[in-house]
Write a protein that holds these residues in place. Structure first.
Motif, PDB file in Angstrom:
ATOM      1  N   MET A  68     160.915  10.794  97.502  1.00 38.31           N
ATOM      2  CA  MET A  68     162.252  10.358  97.912  1.00 38.31           C
ATOM      3  C   MET A  68     162.870  11.372  98.869  1.00 38.31           C
ATOM      4  O   MET A  68     163.534  11.004  99.846  1.00 38.31           O
ATOM      5  CB  MET A  68     163.124  10.190  96.664  1.00 38.31           C
ATOM      6  CG  MET A  68     164.418   9.412  96.912  1.00 38.31           C
ATOM      7  SD  MET A  68     164.111   7.724  97.442  1.00 38.31           S
ATOM      8  CE  MET A  68     165.194   7.594  98.840  1.00 38.31           C
ATOM      9  N   GLU A  69     162.573  12.670  98.600  1.00 36.87           N
ATOM     10  CA  GLU A  69     163.112  13.705  99.489  1.00 36.87           C
ATOM     11  C   GLU A  69     162.513  13.557 100.888  1.00 36.87           C
ATOM     12  O   GLU A  69     163.220  13.666 101.896  1.00 36.87           O
ATOM     13  CB  GLU A  69     162.812  15.087  98.922  1.00 36.87           C
ATOM     14  CG  GLU A  69     163.651  15.430  97.698  1.00 36.87           C
ATOM     15  CD  GLU A  69     163.269  16.796  97.111  1.00 36.87           C
ATOM     16  OE1 GLU A  69     162.405  17.462  97.712  1.00 36.87           O
ATOM     17  OE2 GLU A  69     163.834  17.156  96.074  1.00 36.87           O
ATOM     18  N   LYS A  70     161.182  13.321 100.957  1.00 34.14           N
ATOM     19  CA  LYS A  70     160.521  13.162 102.256  1.00 34.14           C
ATOM     20  C   LYS A  70     161.047  11.921 102.999  1.00 34.14           C
ATOM     21  O   LYS A  70     161.290  11.951 104.204  1.00 34.14           O
ATOM     22  CB  LYS A  70     159.014  13.050 102.051  1.00 34.14           C
ATOM     23  CG  LYS A  70     158.366  14.341 101.600  1.00 34.14           C
ATOM     24  CD  LYS A  70     156.862  14.139 101.398  1.00 34.14           C
ATOM     25  CE  LYS A  70     156.210  15.462 100.926  1.00 34.14           C
ATOM     26  NZ  LYS A  70     154.761  15.279 100.684  1.00 34.14           N
ATOM     27  N   LEU A  71     161.199  10.842 102.237  1.00 27.32           N
ATOM     28  CA  LEU A  71     161.686   9.597 102.857  1.00 27.32           C
ATOM     29  C   LEU A  71     163.107   9.795 103.402  1.00 27.32           C
ATOM     30  O   LEU A  71     163.428   9.357 104.503  1.00 27.32           O
ATOM     31  CB  LEU A  71     161.671   8.454 101.820  1.00 27.32           C
ATOM     32  CG  LEU A  71     162.185   7.095 102.304  1.00 27.32           C
ATOM     33  CD1 LEU A  71     161.342   6.571 103.462  1.00 27.32           C
ATOM     34  CD2 LEU A  71     162.188   6.091 101.164  1.00 27.32           C
ATOM     35  N   THR A  72     163.951  10.478 102.592  1.00 28.24           N
ATOM     36  CA  THR A  72     165.331  10.720 103.026  1.00 28.24           C
ATOM     37  C   THR A  72     165.341  11.582 104.289  1.00 28.24           C
ATOM     38  O   THR A  72     166.080  11.303 105.242  1.00 28.24           O
ATOM     39  CB  THR A  72     166.123  11.415 101.901  1.00 28.24           C
ATOM     40  OG1 THR A  72     166.055  10.617 100.727  1.00 28.24           O
ATOM     41  CG2 THR A  72     167.577  11.616 102.307  1.00 28.24           C
ATOM     42  N   PHE A  73     164.486  12.650 104.320  1.00 28.42           N
ATOM     43  CA  PHE A  73     164.430  13.530 105.495  1.00 28.42           C
ATOM     44  C   PHE A  73     163.971  12.749 106.726  1.00 28.42           C
ATOM     45  O   PHE A  73     164.519  12.892 107.816  1.00 28.42           O
ATOM     46  CB  PHE A  73     163.472  14.706 105.215  1.00 28.42           C
ATOM     47  CG  PHE A  73     163.295  15.618 106.387  1.00 28.42           C
ATOM     48  CD1 PHE A  73     164.289  16.533 106.741  1.00 28.42           C
ATOM     49  CD2 PHE A  73     162.155  15.541 107.191  1.00 28.42           C
ATOM     50  CE1 PHE A  73     164.135  17.365 107.826  1.00 28.42           C
ATOM     51  CE2 PHE A  73     162.011  16.370 108.287  1.00 28.42           C
ATOM     52  CZ  PHE A  73     163.005  17.285 108.605  1.00 28.42           C
ATOM     53  N   TYR A  74     162.960  11.871 106.525  1.00 28.73           N
ATOM     54  CA  TYR A  74     162.452  11.076 107.641  1.00 28.73           C
ATOM     55  C   TYR A  74     163.534  10.134 108.175  1.00 28.73           C
ATOM     56  O   TYR A  74     163.730   9.996 109.388  1.00 28.73           O
ATOM     57  CB  TYR A  74     161.219  10.288 107.170  1.00 28.73           C
ATOM     58  CG  TYR A  74     160.667   9.348 108.212  1.00 28.73           C
ATOM     59  CD1 TYR A  74     160.045   9.826 109.375  1.00 28.73           C
ATOM     60  CD2 TYR A  74     160.789   7.953 108.050  1.00 28.73           C
ATOM     61  CE1 TYR A  74     159.546   8.955 110.326  1.00 28.73           C
ATOM     62  CE2 TYR A  74     160.297   7.084 109.000  1.00 28.73           C
ATOM     63  CZ  TYR A  74     159.677   7.598 110.140  1.00 28.73           C
ATOM     64  OH  TYR A  74     159.182   6.742 111.100  1.00 28.73           O
ATOM     65  N   ALA A  75     164.292   9.496 107.249  1.00 30.83           N
ATOM     66  CA  ALA A  75     165.321   8.536 107.663  1.00 30.83           C
ATOM     67  C   ALA A  75     166.467   9.236 108.389  1.00 30.83           C
ATOM     68  O   ALA A  75     167.012   8.702 109.372  1.00 30.83           O
ATOM     69  CB  ALA A  75     165.858   7.786 106.446  1.00 30.83           C
ATOM     70  N   VAL A  76     166.835  10.435 107.918  1.00 28.10           N
ATOM     71  CA  VAL A  76     167.917  11.164 108.573  1.00 28.10           C
ATOM     72  C   VAL A  76     167.472  11.663 109.945  1.00 28.10           C
ATOM     73  O   VAL A  76     168.235  11.657 110.918  1.00 28.10           O
ATOM     74  CB  VAL A  76     168.373  12.348 107.679  1.00 28.10           C
ATOM     75  CG1 VAL A  76     169.344  13.250 108.439  1.00 28.10           C
ATOM     76  CG2 VAL A  76     169.015  11.827 106.406  1.00 28.10           C
ATOM     77  N   SER A  77     166.197  12.082 110.048  1.00 23.62           N
ATOM     78  CA  SER A  77     165.687  12.608 111.321  1.00 23.62           C
ATOM     79  C   SER A  77     165.500  11.490 112.339  1.00 23.62           C
ATOM     80  O   SER A  77     165.686  11.703 113.553  1.00 23.62           O
ATOM     81  CB  SER A  77     164.336  13.322 111.093  1.00 23.62           C
ATOM     82  OG  SER A  77     164.488  14.343 110.143  1.00 23.62           O
ATOM     83  N   ALA A  78     165.090  10.323 111.882  1.00 20.55           N
ATOM     84  CA  ALA A  78     164.842   9.202 112.804  1.00 20.55           C
ATOM     85  C   ALA A  78     165.642   8.000 112.341  1.00 20.55           C
ATOM     86  O   ALA A  78     165.095   7.059 111.749  1.00 20.55           O
ATOM     87  CB  ALA A  78     163.348   8.883 112.860  1.00 20.55           C
ATOM     88  N   PRO A  79     166.948   8.004 112.572  1.00 17.79           N
ATOM     89  CA  PRO A  79     167.786   6.906 112.040  1.00 17.79           C
ATOM     90  C   PRO A  79     167.433   5.527 112.589  1.00 17.79           C
ATOM     91  O   PRO A  79     167.742   4.522 111.962  1.00 17.79           O
ATOM     92  CB  PRO A  79     169.209   7.308 112.469  1.00 17.79           C
ATOM     93  CG  PRO A  79     169.063   8.412 113.443  1.00 17.79           C
ATOM     94  CD  PRO A  79     167.729   9.040 113.250  1.00 17.79           C
ATOM     95  N   GLU A  80     166.710   5.519 113.770  1.00 15.83           N
ATOM     96  CA  GLU A  80     166.359   4.202 114.315  1.00 15.83           C
ATOM     97  C   GLU A  80     165.316   3.492 113.459  1.00 15.83           C
ATOM     98  O   GLU A  80     165.095   2.285 113.597  1.00 15.83           O
ATOM     99  CB  GLU A  80     165.848   4.353 115.750  1.00 15.83           C
ATOM    100  CG  GLU A  80     164.534   5.087 115.912  1.00 15.83           C
ATOM    101  CD  GLU A  80     164.721   6.605 115.948  1.00 15.83           C
ATOM    102  OE1 GLU A  80     163.713   7.311 116.115  1.00 15.83           O
ATOM    103  OE2 GLU A  80     165.875   7.080 115.782  1.00 15.83           O
ATOM    104  N   LYS A  81     164.664   4.263 112.547  1.00 15.18           N
ATOM    105  CA  LYS A  81     163.655   3.659 111.677  1.00 15.18           C
ATOM    106  C   LYS A  81     164.273   3.029 110.416  1.00 15.18           C
ATOM    107  O   LYS A  81     163.567   2.388 109.640  1.00 15.18           O
ATOM    108  CB  LYS A  81     162.635   4.730 111.241  1.00 15.18           C
ATOM    109  CG  LYS A  81     161.896   5.393 112.384  1.00 15.18           C
ATOM    110  CD  LYS A  81     160.941   4.409 113.050  1.00 15.18           C
ATOM    111  CE  LYS A  81     160.090   5.139 114.121  1.00 15.18           C
ATOM    112  NZ  LYS A  81     159.185   4.190 114.808  1.00 15.18           N
ATOM    113  N   LEU A  82     165.566   3.261 110.201  1.00 17.78           N
ATOM    114  CA  LEU A  82     166.218   2.772 108.975  1.00 17.78           C
ATOM    115  C   LEU A  82     166.082   1.262 108.810  1.00 17.78           C
ATOM    116  O   LEU A  82     165.914   0.763 107.698  1.00 17.78           O
ATOM    117  CB  LEU A  82     167.711   3.147 108.982  1.00 17.78           C
ATOM    118  CG  LEU A  82     168.089   4.479 108.326  1.00 17.78           C
ATOM    119  CD1 LEU A  82     169.549   4.783 108.569  1.00 17.78           C
ATOM    120  CD2 LEU A  82     167.805   4.443 106.833  1.00 17.78           C
TER     121      LEU A  82
END
Length: 785
Positions: free
Chosen positions: A1-15
């Motif tokens: 969940m931490e990795k997913l959250t970091f990925y989503a915050v870093s690349a918000p266009e992927k949300l």
């Protein structure tokens, strides 16, 4: 969940794609009842939602709301609660910009349905209801402050939200019935008790209501109370409206009052108990609104209440008529009592509302209510009594006077003219309101409320011989010029009302007590030397009427009048503190105590008092004598000439047309003088010669001031001392002669006034005064023409 959250915050266009994938997985797991995976997916959606706040989150929110809707649609309570909790978390997030295309119609409907859960397991039912209420609270918080998309206030949403909350609020075991604002629920109770949570949500909803959407939030309350028959008993209805009145902004209070009045109009044909329940709710709302802003609805409130008062009396009269015709059933008496409950509720509401108004508004309301009382000569503003009959008319008069009594309670005017203007006093003292002993009592009590400016009435309660008036510590002030002017203008009207009120055959003890209080209050508040003489003349006239008994009153009433006169003369003699007068009064009372105790209030109003067979054989020492009183007052500087003139009440137009025995019959005055009944020689001898020169002198009044004063004095003296028949005859003959001689000499065209208060215009055909108005005269009250 931490990795997913970091990925989503870093690349918000992927949300967007992350949300779509999680939504797809969750939908599949819900259908396959994989509850564990559903919990994991929702936890992931929740954490991503809380962590990401970029502009790209909006597409993700759509996926999130889609998943919440899936959970709410599932039949499993656990998933419904899970979806609700996720939605509440989302509702607490403040978005930077509003989303114009997003709608919450589904969530409003679903959460409202959850509020009405009827699951067989009480724990699950409570859990689902709490989830539904929290969901509604979330919807409200999310949408209510968004001015660009205020769809939550639309009637179709309020018609679901408000009844859902009220349905749960009904489960409160004990309704708070205090006048103050209901206590706010504690934080611990909100999570466990659906009723407390619903009440808290209802408060929050109303607190956010604005001017434009207030009515949409209040109207569903009426529909719910009607549907569930909660007006009788009305404890829950009162509780709801207390919450409403304390939750909304104060300046919108009058909107709620208007809605209650409108609903009362809509339910005017319902059972009396339902109407009484609505009126009691109105009373509670008014009690709260009166402390803040009432708005422009003051007269509308009173107008509506008085209209419903008339309707209630009309229904009551119809029931009585049905009973008299033999068509009534066993429920007639109970329905009649129910109508009395309605009437009492209306009067209580009028009184409470009126007593909370400022004085300037209260005086307007007093005039407004008095204008509705059906009396002789009233305007078209009075209540329609055409369908009521005599009994219904009397009932409506009593109800309106009771309302007026409550409004006037506690009213303090600086001058009596402000409290009792002519337009108020005339209908109040009308003979139409003397038909019944209860009406007379109410009229006197209203007068006492307005006259008693120094709170002396409680000290005068009960009719008795007061040994020492000084012990009462009566408060009074020097009579002001306005009050003196009031008594000169209206004194005769007050005396007349008291005089005739004493001579009514249906008087009871309370009537005599109130009449005594009226005389005493007039003495305290309004009496200068001239008024004191008039009041003593009135008392002596009452004593004479009881002795002569032209009205054939029963012995109890004659003795009651004698006792009233004794009590008042004892009071007034001590108030003006003339030793000789006090001595005469005390002596008469002492003799009465020994020889005729039934002439004293302490005995005559006691049960089983022995009454005399007649009053003609009594010794004159038992009576108050005019010559003794005149002698005692004259020695103290009072002008006592008028004491020798017997008091006779003035005659009004209503007396002649009233159904009651006319005062004209009582004082036996005949003023219809035929033209041929007086010899013309006598007429001429009693009038001065009217010539053209004399008329010219009359028009030119310069240098005639002294003569005018002397003439005025002689006229006043004549009207005070001459017999009434002589004055009437002379005025009639003079007027006829003046009319004829003027017409002959000046070739006059005389246009009579259209009414007694109009203007008489005389124009002349004489060469010297042609086409010039010779004389224009505004008629005074006493018209000689």
């Amino acid at each position: 969940m931490e990795k997913l959250t970091f990925y989503a915050v870093s690349a918000p266009e992927k949300l967007d794609r992350i949300g779509s994938y999680l939504a797809e997985r969750l939908s599949r797991d819900v259908v396959r009842h994989r509850t564990g995976y559903v919990l994991i997916a929702m936890e992931a959606l929740d954490q991503l939602l809380m962590a990401c706040h970029s502009q790209s989150i909006k597409p993700f929110v759509e996926s999130f709301l889609h998943m919440v809707a899936k959970l709410l649609e599932s039949g499993e309570p656990k998933l419904q609660v899970l979806g609700t909790n996720s939605f509440v978390k989302f509702a607490n997030i403040e978005e930077d910009t509003p989303s114009y295309h997003r709608r919450y119609d589904f969530f409003v409907s679903r959460f409202s349905a959850m509020c009405h859960s009827c699951d067989s397991d009480p724990e699950i039912r409570t859990e689902i209801r709490i989830a539904g209420i929290r969901g509604i609270q979330g919807v409200v918080r999310k949408t209510v402050n968004d001015e660009l998309r205020a769809t939550i206030w639309e009637p179709q949403h309020m018609d679901k939200i408000v009844p859902s909350l009220l349905f749960n609020m009904q489960k409160i075991e004990e309704v708070d019935s205090r006048i103050g604002p209901p206590s706010s629920p504690a934080a611990a109770d909100k999570e466990e008790n659906p009723a407390v949570l619903a009440e808290n949500c209802f408060r929050e909803l109303l607190g956010r209501a604005t001017f434009g959407n207030m009515n949409n939030a209040v109207r569903p309350v009426f529909a719910h109370l009607d549907h569930h028959k909660l007006w009788d008993p009305n404890e829950f209805a009162v509780h709801c409206f207390k919450i409403i009145m304390y939750s909304i902004q104060a300046q919108y209070s009058h909107h709620v009052i208007q809605e209650i009045l409108g609903h009362l109009d809509a339910r005017k044909k319902d059972s009396p108990r339902v109407r009484a329940g609505i009126i009691q709710v109105l009373l509670e709302a008014v009690a709260i609104a009166a402390k803040g802003s009432i708005g422009p609805t003051v007269l509308e409130v009173f107008n509506t209440l008085l209209k419903h008062l008339r309707l209630s009396v009309e229904f009551e009269a119809d029931d009585l008529q049905g009973e008299s015709e033999g068509s009534a059933n066993l429920n007639t008496s109970s329905k009649d009592n129910d109508e009395k409950i309605v009437q009492n509720a209306i009067i209580q509401t009028i009184g409470f509302f009126g007593s909370n108004l400022p004085d300037y508004q209260r005086s307007e309301i007093m005039m407004f209510i008095m204008g509705k009382v059906p009396v002789f000569g009233t305007s078209t503003h009075a209540l329609d009594i055409s369908q009521l009959g005599d009994l219904g008319t009397r009932r409506i008069q009593i109800m309106l006077l009771r309302s007026l009594l409550m409004v006037t309670s506690g009213y303090k005017a600086k001058t009596i003219v402000t409290a009792l203007p002519g337009s108020f006093l005339d209908p109040l003292l009308s003979p139409s309101l003397m038909e019944d002993y209860e009406l007379r009592q109410l009229v006197l009590e209203v007068m006492h409320n307005l006259m008693d400016r120094h709170d002396n009435r409680a000290k005068l309660r009960g009719i008795r011989i007061i040994p020492d008036v000084a012990d009462l510590k009566i408060k009074r002030e020097k009579i002001c010029r306005q009050d003196t002017s009031f008594m000169k203008k209206n004194g005769q009207q007050l005396y007349r009302h008291i005089y005739l009120g004493c001579k009514e055959e249906d008087n009871v003890q309370k009537n005599y007590e109130l009449l005594y209080t009226s005389l005493a209050l007039t003495t305290i508040e309004l009496a200068n030397e001239e008024v004191v003489i008039d009041l003593i003349r009135l008392a002596i006239a009452l004593q004479d009427s009881a002795i002569i008994n032209e009205d054939n009153l029963p012995m109890f009433h004659r003795c009651g009048i004698m006792a009233l006169v004794a009590a008042y003369l004892n009071f007034v003699s001590q108030m003006i503190a003339v030793p000789a007068f006090c001595q005469h009064v005390s002596k008469v009372i002492e003799i009465r105590t020994m020889e005729a105790p039934y002439f004293l209030p302490e005995h005559i109003f006691r049960d089983k008092c022995m009454l005399p067979k007649s009053l003609e054989k009594h010794d004159k020492n038992l009576y108050f004598l005019t010559n003794k009183i005149a002698e005692s007052l004259g020695g103290s500087g009072y002008s006592v000439e008028r004491l020798s003139v017997p008091y006779v009440p003035q005659v009004t137009d209503e007396d002649r047309l009233s159904r009651r025995k006319s005062i004209v019959d009582t004082v036996s005055i005949q003023v219809d003088i035929l033209p041929n009944s007086i010899p013309s020689d006598d007429v001429v001898s009693n009038t001065e010669e009217i010539t053209f020169e004399a008329l010219k002198k009359a028009i030119d009044t310069s240098g005639m001031e002294e003569q005018e004063k002397e003439k005025r004095r002689l006229v006043i003296e004549k009207f005070q001392k001459a017999p009434f028949e002589e004055i009437a005859a002379q005025c009639e003959s003079k007027a006829n002669l003046l009319h004829d001689r003027l017409a002959q000499i000046l070739e006059l065209t005389i246009r009579p006034p259209p009414s007694p208060s109009g203007t008489l215009t005389i124009t002349s055909g004489h060469a010297e005064y042609q086409s010039v108005p010779v004389y224009e005269m505004k008629f005074p009250d006493l018209c000689v023409y």
